[in-house]
Design an enzyme around this catalytic site. Sequence first.
Site, PDB file in Angstrom:
ATOM      1  N   MET A  15     -23.381  -4.213 -24.051  1.00  0.00           N
ATOM      2  CA  MET A  15     -23.007  -2.952 -24.140  1.00  0.00           C
ATOM      3  C   MET A  15     -23.733  -2.513 -22.982  1.00  0.00           C
ATOM      4  O   MET A  15     -24.961  -2.641 -22.556  1.00  0.00           O
ATOM      5  CB  MET A  15     -23.794  -2.272 -25.531  1.00  0.00           C
ATOM      6  CG  MET A  15     -23.583  -0.830 -25.533  1.00  0.00           C
ATOM      7  SD  MET A  15     -21.762  -0.515 -26.029  1.00  0.00           S
ATOM      8  CE  MET A  15     -21.550  -0.444 -27.764  1.00  0.00           C
ATOM      9  N   GLU A 142     -22.481 -14.776 -16.432  1.00  0.00           N
ATOM     10  CA  GLU A 142     -23.620 -14.187 -17.373  1.00  0.00           C
ATOM     11  C   GLU A 142     -23.848 -15.072 -18.700  1.00  0.00           C
ATOM     12  O   GLU A 142     -24.107 -14.648 -19.639  1.00  0.00           O
ATOM     13  CB  GLU A 142     -23.164 -12.899 -17.764  1.00  0.00           C
ATOM     14  CG  GLU A 142     -23.339 -11.798 -16.399  1.00  0.00           C
ATOM     15  CD  GLU A 142     -22.807 -10.268 -16.926  1.00  0.00           C
ATOM     16  OE1 GLU A 142     -23.342  -9.440 -16.067  1.00  0.00           O
ATOM     17  OE2 GLU A 142     -22.169 -10.324 -17.730  1.00  0.00           O
ATOM     18  N   ASN A 186     -18.392 -11.012  -4.358  1.00  0.00           N
ATOM     19  CA  ASN A 186     -18.255  -9.884  -3.728  1.00  0.00           C
ATOM     20  C   ASN A 186     -19.053 -10.208  -2.180  1.00  0.00           C
ATOM     21  O   ASN A 186     -19.584 -11.157  -2.382  1.00  0.00           O
ATOM     22  CB  ASN A 186     -19.035  -8.723  -4.144  1.00  0.00           C
ATOM     23  CG  ASN A 186     -20.272  -8.742  -4.774  1.00  0.00           C
ATOM     24  OD1 ASN A 186     -20.873  -9.616  -4.142  1.00  0.00           O
ATOM     25  ND2 ASN A 186     -20.714  -7.998  -5.691  1.00  0.00           N
ATOM     26  N   ASP A 234     -16.664   5.587 -10.456  1.00  0.00           N
ATOM     27  CA  ASP A 234     -17.707   4.506 -10.795  1.00  0.00           C
ATOM     28  C   ASP A 234     -17.033   3.373 -10.656  1.00  0.00           C
ATOM     29  O   ASP A 234     -16.226   2.809 -11.300  1.00  0.00           O
ATOM     30  CB  ASP A 234     -17.729   4.934 -12.618  1.00  0.00           C
ATOM     31  CG  ASP A 234     -18.686   3.851 -12.989  1.00  0.00           C
ATOM     32  OD1 ASP A 234     -19.396   3.073 -12.189  1.00  0.00           O
ATOM     33  OD2 ASP A 234     -18.828   3.658 -14.380  1.00  0.00           O
ATOM     34  N   ASP A 240     -14.818  -6.920 -11.799  1.00  0.00           N
ATOM     35  CA  ASP A 240     -14.261  -7.692 -13.147  1.00  0.00           C
ATOM     36  C   ASP A 240     -12.624  -7.347 -13.231  1.00  0.00           C
ATOM     37  O   ASP A 240     -11.628  -8.231 -13.670  1.00  0.00           O
ATOM     38  CB  ASP A 240     -14.752  -6.846 -14.186  1.00  0.00           C
ATOM     39  CG  ASP A 240     -16.271  -7.547 -14.280  1.00  0.00           C
ATOM     40  OD1 ASP A 240     -16.528  -8.539 -13.951  1.00  0.00           O
ATOM     41  OD2 ASP A 240     -17.102  -6.448 -14.850  1.00  0.00           O
ATOM     42  N   SER A 270      -9.124   1.233 -11.244  1.00  0.00           N
ATOM     43  CA  SER A 270     -10.008   1.126 -12.292  1.00  0.00           C
ATOM     44  C   SER A 270     -11.389   1.917 -11.954  1.00  0.00           C
ATOM     45  O   SER A 270     -12.165   2.426 -12.606  1.00  0.00           O
ATOM     46  CB  SER A 270     -10.508  -0.353 -12.693  1.00  0.00           C
ATOM     47  OG  SER A 270     -11.459  -0.773 -11.366  1.00  0.00           O
TER      48      SER A 270
HETATM   49  P1  ADP Z   1     -18.040  -5.829  -7.239  1.00  0.00           P
HETATM   50  O1  ADP Z   1     -17.497  -4.677  -8.198  1.00  0.00           O
HETATM   51  O2  ADP Z   1     -17.992  -7.098  -8.019  1.00  0.00           O
HETATM   52  O3  ADP Z   1     -19.319  -5.556  -6.504  1.00  0.00           O
HETATM   53  P2  ADP Z   1     -16.352  -4.998  -4.824  1.00  0.00           P
HETATM   54  O4  ADP Z   1     -17.434  -4.024  -4.731  1.00  0.00           O
HETATM   55  O5  ADP Z   1     -16.028  -5.999  -3.722  1.00  0.00           O
HETATM   56  O6  ADP Z   1     -16.902  -5.952  -6.086  1.00  0.00           O
HETATM   57  O7  ADP Z   1     -14.972  -4.614  -5.653  1.00  0.00           O
HETATM   58  C1  ADP Z   1     -13.925  -5.346  -6.150  1.00  0.00           C
HETATM   59  C2  ADP Z   1     -12.790  -4.997  -5.776  1.00  0.00           C
HETATM   60  O8  ADP Z   1     -12.470  -3.573  -6.258  1.00  0.00           O
HETATM   61  C3  ADP Z   1     -12.501  -4.654  -4.262  1.00  0.00           C
HETATM   62  O9  ADP Z   1     -11.806  -5.775  -3.555  1.00  0.00           O
HETATM   63  C4  ADP Z   1     -11.265  -3.600  -4.381  1.00  0.00           C
HETATM   64  O10 ADP Z   1     -10.063  -4.010  -4.590  1.00  0.00           O
HETATM   65  C5  ADP Z   1     -11.788  -2.614  -5.404  1.00  0.00           C
HETATM   66  N1  ADP Z   1     -12.630  -1.648  -4.869  1.00  0.00           N
HETATM   67  C6  ADP Z   1     -13.970  -1.450  -5.033  1.00  0.00           C
HETATM   68  N2  ADP Z   1     -14.530  -0.317  -4.608  1.00  0.00           N
HETATM   69  C7  ADP Z   1     -13.380   0.366  -4.177  1.00  0.00           C
HETATM   70  C8  ADP Z   1     -13.321   1.606  -3.584  1.00  0.00           C
HETATM   71  N3  ADP Z   1     -14.173   2.206  -3.360  1.00  0.00           N
HETATM   72  N4  ADP Z   1     -11.885   2.151  -3.378  1.00  0.00           N
HETATM   73  C9  ADP Z   1     -10.865   1.331  -3.641  1.00  0.00           C
HETATM   74  N5  ADP Z   1     -10.823   0.069  -4.264  1.00  0.00           N
HETATM   75  C10 ADP Z   1     -12.164  -0.397  -4.413  1.00  0.00           C
END
Ligand code: ADP
Length: 291
Positions: A15, A142, A186, A234, A240, A270
């Site tokens: 959660m 995890e 990442n 967010d 994920d 997302s």
């Molecule tokens: P994590 O969420 O694991 O830290 P990232 O920050 O690299 O990984 O984000 C994962 C994926 O989510 C990216 O490869 C991209 O496709 C998408 N994403 C993340 N942040 C953004 C953003 N600000 N705008 C558009 N896509 C995003």
Amino acid sequence: MQKTPVVTIIGSINMDLITTCSRIPEQGETIIGERFETAPGGKGANQAIAAARLGADVNFIGRTGEDYIGRELFAYLEESRIAGLYVKTVPGVSTGTASILLTNDDNRIIVAAGANAYVTPDYIDQHLDILKQSDVVLMAFEIPPETIIHTAQKCREYELPLIINPAPALNMPEELWEMADYITPNEKEAAQLFTAAEEKIQQKLITTLGAKGAQWREGDLIKSHPGFNSRVQDTTGAGDTFNGAFAMMTAKGKSIEEAVAFANAAASISVEKMGAQTGMPAYEEVQKKMM
Ligand code: ADP
């Protein structure tokens, strides 16, 4: 008609306890936050829901504790169109939680494993029939490391494609990276785990770059997909969503290039809603974003 891809995810259920604040407190400091909310999370459950919303047949193997949080999360998973839900309660143990501090431009997360620590190699062995039926298997970090290694060995034995999402960054025996087909850190995780990795491991990396999309290698070439613009609310769970989507496309037999473009589009949608799972898109929404 093409067969529905079967994605098996072994992972955490948490959660998320989310406090929104104007800034992160300093050491020893108490500040007044702006808002508190709870949201179903855990990398495993997030990835399972991402893949299920996109239309995959998802098997999810995980555990909850014996508390109201666990009951609520289980009920939520049951409503989430997950084809095979293999989630047994652990008596006398709390459900996993993630305490999240969220500001405009940052998030800080502490995970307490609880029942996720009971996703043991034995527990996996109780579900080998499920594993064998998978088109692809996806695991994040995890759950206990020995479970990840054990499951990876089973994947090799059954010749199942395996995606390892090394999040949070944990040092693992070299053997694990060798057993994976794709590794999806990442940028931070990649810097912590793979800067000195051997060439053959580098070839398996698909590194997500936040708003800048993702990159991977093809021989000596560095390939990338630039990602999609979004109105960010967010970013919790962006990775994920990327992993759930990438797993589904891999299960469909798509190329890395196609799978990454699709996963970037899914993840970019997302991040436009609060909470890890709320904004995860359906297949048609992703297709529309890609047009
Ligand atoms: P994590 O969420 O694991 O830290 P990232 O920050 O690299 O990984 O984000 C994962 C994926 O989510 C990216 O490869 C991209 O496709 C998408 N994403 C993340 N942040 C953004 C953003 N600000 N705008 C558009 N896509 C995003």
